[in-house]
Write a protein that holds these residues in place. Sequence first.
Motif, PDB file in Angstrom:
ATOM      1  N   ILE A  96       0.780  -1.126   0.385  1.00  0.00           N
ATOM      2  CA  ILE A  96      -0.087  -0.029   0.043  1.00  0.00           C
ATOM      3  C   ILE A  96       1.013   1.068   0.042  1.00  0.00           C
ATOM      4  CG2 ILE A  96      -1.845   1.218   1.360  1.00  0.00           C
ATOM      5  CD1 ILE A  96      -2.788  -1.233  -0.051  1.00  0.00           C
ATOM      6  N   GLU A 135      -7.688  -3.138   3.275  1.00  0.00           N
ATOM      7  CA  GLU A 135      -7.293  -1.953   2.567  1.00  0.00           C
ATOM      8  C   GLU A 135      -8.109  -1.567   1.305  1.00  0.00           C
ATOM      9  OE1 GLU A 135      -4.871  -0.150   3.768  1.00  0.00           O
ATOM     10  OE2 GLU A 135      -4.176  -1.744   5.315  1.00  0.00           O
ATOM     11  N   TYR A 137      -8.312  -2.848  -1.549  1.00  0.00           N
ATOM     12  CA  TYR A 137      -7.407  -2.641  -2.591  1.00  0.00           C
ATOM     13  C   TYR A 137      -7.750  -3.313  -3.622  1.00  0.00           C
ATOM     14  CZ  TYR A 137      -2.878  -3.488  -5.605  1.00  0.00           C
ATOM     15  OH  TYR A 137      -1.916  -3.466  -6.273  1.00  0.00           O
TER      16      TYR A 137
END
Length: 429
Positions: A96, A135, A137
């Motif tokens: 990240i 996250e 993501y």
Amino acid sequence: MNDSVHEKLKILSDAAKYDVSCASSGSNRANTSKGIGSGVACGICHSFTEDGRCVSLFKILMTNNCIYDCAYCINRRTNDRPRATFSAQEIVDLTIGFYRRNYIEGLFLSSGVIKNPDYTMERMVLVAKKLRNEENYNGYIHLKAIPGASSELIHEAGIWADRLSVNMEIPTEPNLKKLAPEKNYPDIVTPMGQIRDSILVAKEERKKYRKAPRFAPAGQSTQLIVGATPETDRQIILLSSGLYKNQNLKRVYFSGYLPVNSYDERLPAINRPPLVRENRLYQSDWLMRFYHFKAEEILNEDQPFLDLDVDPKLGFALRNMHLFPVDINRADYEMILRIPGVGVQSAQKIILARKHRWLNSLHLKKLGIVMKRAKYFITCNELPAHKMDWEPQRLKHKLLCEMNSKYKKSLDTQLKLFADFKPVLPTLH
């Protein structure tokens, strides 16, 4: 980044460079309104995607500790070298952090085997799961599937990752047992088949239910080490062809053997990897994937190794002069693809253009044909046939002189490194 993580990063990013089986994803994982990243046509570090973009991927090992003692591996158990292990959260934070700084566009995660395959695979799956769920993501993730891991963990890995890969490494089972006695072919081929089946099932479900979960949407790949064992190029090409047909692989990668453990007497005594041979295998792979060549056409039993002086397509033409010259205005698409100097796009343009007029050499140049090479294998209107003018060896010599080949002549096929070698065709269980 603290000193401990920085030191781990130096060790494990260096150890990851020996795995080449990562590629542009072919995935289409779009971003969400509150997520970060996008897996649309993402790819690998310093390579190019299908749309021509140069992209980057965070390529890392979770650990270079390994319970196995494979002769060809730099991270083998008996090697005295710095060792390190990332936690799942450390890899998530690094990924990240690098993504937010625009250093990378995705993650390629591999690992040595610590404790056992299940323990290692579970930690790798945890990384992908944390990235997706915690996250949010949506970028590209490529996970290495560990041979011997449970089918449940392999399936979960495919739910979170865009691509999975199981490295075959050594092309034939007897030589795998010789250099990596703790590994076996069934542990490698079984997860390949599971991944293949799961991908097909997921595709069928998405036809019925638009929001059905995807499974490894970018497919799977594998890596073969070239030159560590005495397999012929024909054996390797036949194996690759079988993997494409039977396992529906997206890519087979070839890695020239690096003499990192020269002290091991089971390995060939070479000073540098066979890079030209590796390149010729990639060209052969390209012929099978895009030029409709069959593996049996590229090499035969009488010539089991690729010619290092010329590319495989030209080698095929020189061995099959009875098929040439090809009438560019009458030949079918498959035969046009086999003409040296004619690419896929050029062949398609020829098929379209000849619907409107009879093509000559000037037209062919405008269509992008490499006439310096193709003129010896085609005939069209004013261009005479060269078939009766050249013997294969004489024509090869002339073409090499005209091309000013960057490769030095080399007759070393590595057979001399393996005494009493008898080739055995590879089999898939």
